[in-house]
Design an enzyme around this catalytic site. Structure first.
Site, PDB file in Angstrom:
ATOM      1  NE  ARG A  15      -5.002   3.665 -11.030  1.00  0.00           N
ATOM      2  CZ  ARG A  15      -5.418   4.399 -10.010  1.00  0.00           C
ATOM      3  NH1 ARG A  15      -5.897   3.817  -8.912  1.00  0.00           N
ATOM      4  NH2 ARG A  15      -5.401   5.731 -10.069  1.00  0.00           N
ATOM      5  CG  ASP A  16      -9.133   5.610  -9.637  1.00  0.00           C
ATOM      6  OD1 ASP A  16      -9.920   5.002  -8.904  1.00  0.00           O
ATOM      7  OD2 ASP A  16      -8.612   6.691  -9.312  1.00  0.00           O
ATOM      8  CG  HIS A 207      -6.707  11.350  -9.399  1.00  0.00           C
ATOM      9  ND1 HIS A 207      -6.292  10.381 -10.297  1.00  0.00           N
ATOM     10  CD2 HIS A 207      -7.532  10.701  -8.549  1.00  0.00           C
ATOM     11  CE1 HIS A 207      -6.828   9.224  -9.990  1.00  0.00           C
ATOM     12  NE2 HIS A 207      -7.595   9.383  -8.928  1.00  0.00           N
ATOM     13  CG  HIS A 209     -12.029  10.002  -6.907  1.00  0.00           C
ATOM     14  ND1 HIS A 209     -12.433   8.767  -7.344  1.00  0.00           N
ATOM     15  CD2 HIS A 209     -10.674   9.980  -6.950  1.00  0.00           C
ATOM     16  CE1 HIS A 209     -11.366   8.022  -7.618  1.00  0.00           C
ATOM     17  NE2 HIS A 209     -10.273   8.739  -7.391  1.00  0.00           N
ATOM     18  CB  CYS A 240      -9.251   4.102  -3.502  1.00  0.00           C
ATOM     19  SG  CYS A 240      -7.927   3.182  -2.712  1.00  0.00           S
ATOM     20  CG  ASN A 249     -11.338   8.681 -11.144  1.00  0.00           C
ATOM     21  OD1 ASN A 249     -11.376   7.468 -10.978  1.00  0.00           O
ATOM     22  ND2 ASN A 249     -10.337   9.424 -10.724  1.00  0.00           N
TER      23      ASN A 249
HETATM   24  P1  HMG Z   1       2.317  -5.863   2.121  1.00  0.00           P
HETATM   25  O1  HMG Z   1       1.338  -7.002   2.261  1.00  0.00           O
HETATM   26  O2  HMG Z   1       2.588  -5.018   3.316  1.00  0.00           O
HETATM   27  O3  HMG Z   1       3.693  -6.270   1.448  1.00  0.00           O
HETATM   28  O4  HMG Z   1       1.771  -4.924   0.946  1.00  0.00           O
HETATM   29  P2  HMG Z   1       4.692  -7.398   1.623  1.00  0.00           P
HETATM   30  O5  HMG Z   1       5.984  -6.851   1.121  1.00  0.00           O
HETATM   31  O6  HMG Z   1       4.605  -7.953   3.025  1.00  0.00           O
HETATM   32  O7  HMG Z   1       4.182  -8.504   0.599  1.00  0.00           O
HETATM   33  C1  HMG Z   1       3.111  -9.335   0.826  1.00  0.00           C
HETATM   34  C2  HMG Z   1       2.955 -10.283  -0.346  1.00  0.00           C
HETATM   35  O8  HMG Z   1       2.626  -9.531  -1.527  1.00  0.00           O
HETATM   36  C3  HMG Z   1       4.205 -11.039  -0.695  1.00  0.00           C
HETATM   37  O9  HMG Z   1       3.784 -12.276  -1.275  1.00  0.00           O
HETATM   38  C4  HMG Z   1       4.844 -10.212  -1.772  1.00  0.00           C
HETATM   39  O10 HMG Z   1       5.676 -10.918  -2.651  1.00  0.00           O
HETATM   40  C5  HMG Z   1       3.649  -9.728  -2.521  1.00  0.00           C
HETATM   41  P3  HMG Z   1       3.913 -13.649  -0.472  1.00  0.00           P
HETATM   42  O11 HMG Z   1       5.384 -13.851  -0.321  1.00  0.00           O
HETATM   43  O12 HMG Z   1       3.235 -13.441   0.851  1.00  0.00           O
HETATM   44  O13 HMG Z   1       3.249 -14.623  -1.380  1.00  0.00           O
HETATM   45  N1  HMG Z   1       3.866  -8.447  -3.195  1.00  0.00           N
HETATM   46  C6  HMG Z   1       3.637  -8.257  -4.492  1.00  0.00           C
HETATM   47  N2  HMG Z   1       3.194  -9.074  -5.458  1.00  0.00           N
HETATM   48  C7  HMG Z   1       3.078  -8.533  -6.689  1.00  0.00           C
HETATM   49  N3  HMG Z   1       3.355  -7.241  -6.968  1.00  0.00           N
HETATM   50  C8  HMG Z   1       3.796  -6.416  -6.031  1.00  0.00           C
HETATM   51  C9  HMG Z   1       3.951  -6.908  -4.712  1.00  0.00           C
HETATM   52  N4  HMG Z   1       4.357  -6.354  -3.559  1.00  0.00           N
HETATM   53  C10 HMG Z   1       4.307  -7.310  -2.621  1.00  0.00           C
HETATM   54  N5  HMG Z   1       4.059  -5.140  -6.331  1.00  0.00           N
HETATM   55  C11 HMG Z   1       1.930  -3.320  -0.787  1.00  0.00           C
HETATM   56  C12 HMG Z   1       2.425  -3.736   0.575  1.00  0.00           C
HETATM   57  C13 HMG Z   1       2.426  -1.925  -1.060  1.00  0.00           C
HETATM   58  C14 HMG Z   1       2.442  -4.282  -1.838  1.00  0.00           C
HETATM   59  C15 HMG Z   1       0.371  -3.357  -0.771  1.00  0.00           C
HETATM   60  O14 HMG Z   1      -0.074  -2.550   0.276  1.00  0.00           O
HETATM   61  C16 HMG Z   1      -0.262  -2.936  -2.052  1.00  0.00           C
HETATM   62  O15 HMG Z   1      -0.149  -3.586  -3.072  1.00  0.00           O
HETATM   63  N6  HMG Z   1      -1.003  -1.801  -2.032  1.00  0.00           N
HETATM   64  C17 HMG Z   1      -1.643  -1.247  -3.208  1.00  0.00           C
HETATM   65  C18 HMG Z   1      -3.017  -0.743  -2.873  1.00  0.00           C
HETATM   66  C19 HMG Z   1      -3.681  -0.202  -4.107  1.00  0.00           C
HETATM   67  O16 HMG Z   1      -3.435  -0.626  -5.204  1.00  0.00           O
HETATM   68  N7  HMG Z   1      -4.572   0.799  -3.905  1.00  0.00           N
HETATM   69  C20 HMG Z   1      -5.287   1.405  -4.978  1.00  0.00           C
HETATM   70  C21 HMG Z   1      -4.456   2.315  -5.804  1.00  0.00           C
HETATM   71  S1  HMG Z   1      -4.174   3.897  -5.037  1.00  0.00           S
HETATM   72  C22 HMG Z   1      -5.567   4.849  -5.487  1.00  0.00           C
HETATM   73  O17 HMG Z   1      -6.515   4.322  -6.024  1.00  0.00           O
HETATM   74  C23 HMG Z   1      -5.520   6.335  -5.273  1.00  0.00           C
HETATM   75  C24 HMG Z   1      -5.267   7.107  -6.561  1.00  0.00           C
HETATM   76  O18 HMG Z   1      -6.274   6.845  -7.520  1.00  0.00           O
HETATM   77  C25 HMG Z   1      -5.200   8.617  -6.279  1.00  0.00           C
HETATM   78  C26 HMG Z   1      -6.430   9.128  -5.521  1.00  0.00           C
HETATM   79  O19 HMG Z   1      -7.580   8.859  -5.911  1.00  0.00           O
HETATM   80  O20 HMG Z   1      -6.178   9.822  -4.523  1.00  0.00           O
HETATM   81  C27 HMG Z   1      -3.915   6.725  -7.189  1.00  0.00           C
HETATM   82 MG    MG Z   2      -8.213   7.760  -7.600  1.00  0.00          MG
END
Ligand code: HMG
Ligand code: MG
Length: 306
Positions: A15-16, A207, A209, A240, A249
């Site tokens: 995933r990450d 977690h 990095h 990210c 990581n």
């Molecule tokens: P948004 O664009 O504000 O949301 O995103 P929305 O509700 O306006 O939706 C926009 C479109 O996305 C719509 O589709 C929704 O249906 C669709 P449209 O009608 O325009 O065709 N949609 C989805 N489709 C599939 N699955 C879903 C989903 N949600 C909405 N779940 C949202 C808001 C939260 C969805 C967006 O910002 C997002 O997906 N963010 C995720 C970012 C991400 O994955 N970042 C990396 C992971 S975090 C990380 O790496 C840190 C970590 O490792 C810890 C660390 O290192 O600190 C965990």
């Molecule tokens: Mg991370």
């Protein structure tokens, strides 16, 4: 140094690690990676994310990945879920463990989730409620616990606030993320010391990095402070896409090597893990960033079919 006798490693490479890859990774390769990791003794393998495919196109095949893997007995396959739409998709794909992911910095919450910290908690609340009702295990992440590329310093009080909020929502465990890998030993010790009076340290994970090369020593400092769960990625992949400057990581093999040599049990077979990293590095066409993998692999040809 007083280390626990046993720790749990949460492998986050599929995933990450893969979420940050610039080229589209074939679904079969993701499945191959998870299946190989499943045979190394790891018990937690974060498999993918049910996030918006517009935001993270690399993981748009989340359902196919979950459908394609061979679930090994005793291994759990958590997935990231930001909202109810993500939960619907994850449940339909057969996920039994999920993680919601918040931030201690407002700037990163906006970048990563498109909303404020407060709004993110509102978004997570029904996800955690529904998931726990259905017997799904829920983990919470807090990002930017040691600093933020936009905001700079992140007060411990802000980390504490969201950590407590995630536990109050119903998360079983909260993983503290140094998303951009800037933290130092002193900072990690101070953070855990300040959190300890307010939360159960044995419900925390780290977690950390490895951007500044501090991942291993910081993770060991967390273990010394009573944490027994750490997130790492095979080969040191990771980062990210919404955190400028964030790289890999802590590599799983770097942690396993350090712990094995210090008499701390992980349940992970280092040889099998290195074979998986060698295979992945071959598939991605570049050497792993893990120091241990590079040292070992320099002495032998990569195994192509671990
Ligand atoms: P948004 O664009 O504000 O949301 O995103 P929305 O509700 O306006 O939706 C926009 C479109 O996305 C719509 O589709 C929704 O249906 C669709 P449209 O009608 O325009 O065709 N949609 C989805 N489709 C599939 N699955 C879903 C989903 N949600 C909405 N779940 C949202 C808001 C939260 C969805 C967006 O910002 C997002 O997906 N963010 C995720 C970012 C991400 O994955 N970042 C990396 C992971 S975090 C990380 O790496 C840190 C970590 O490792 C810890 C660390 O290192 O600190 C965990
Ligand atoms: Mg991370």
């Amino acid at each position: 140094m007083q280390l626990p006798s046993r720790v749990t490693i949460v492998e986050v490479g599929p995933r990450d690690g893969l979420q940050n890859e610039p080229e589209t990774i074939p679904t079969a390769l993701k499945i191959g990676l998870i299946d190989r990791l499943s045979r190394t003794g790891l018990t937690m393998i974060e498999a993918t994310s049910f996030v918006s495919p517009r935001w993270v196109p690399q993981l748009a095949d989340a359902a196919d990945v979950l459908a394609g893997i061979t679930r090994a007995p005793g291994v759990r396959y958590p997935v990231l879920v930001p909202n109810e739409r993500g939960l619907d998709r994850a449940l339909a794909a057969g996920a039994r463990d999920i993680a919601v992911f918040g931030s201690a910095s407002e700037a990163f919450s906006q970048r990563n989730l498109g909303c404020s910290i407060e709004d993110s908690l509102e978004m997570f609340a029904p996800v955690v409620r529904r998931a726990t009702t259905e017997g799904i295990d829920v983990r919470g992440y807090v990002s930017m616990v040691c600093g933020c590329p936009d905001q700079g310093d992140v007060p411990v009080a802000d980390v504490l606030r969201i950590t407590v909020a995630l536990f109050e929502l119903g998360c079983r465990e909260v993983s503290l993320g140094d998303t951009i890998g800037v933290g130092t030993v002193g900072q990690v010790q101070d953070l855990l010391e300040q959190l300890a009076p307010h939360v159960l340290v044995d419900r925390l994970a780290v977690h950390l990095h490895d951007t500044y090369g501090q991942g291993l020593v910081n993770t060991l400092a967390a273990f010394e402070a009573g944490v027994t769960v750490a997130d790492t990625s095979a080969g040191g992949l990771g980062g990210c896409p919404f955190a400028p400057g964030a790289t890999g990581n802590l590599a799983t093999e770097d942690l396993v090597y350090a712990l094995e040599g210090s008499g701390v049990a992980t349940g992970v077979d280092l040889e099998d893990l290195l074979a998986t990293t060698a295979w992945l590095s071959d598939e991605l066409g570049r050497p792993p960033s893990s120091r241990v993998a590079r040292a070992v692999l320099a002495r032998r040809p990569p195994e192509r079919d671990a």
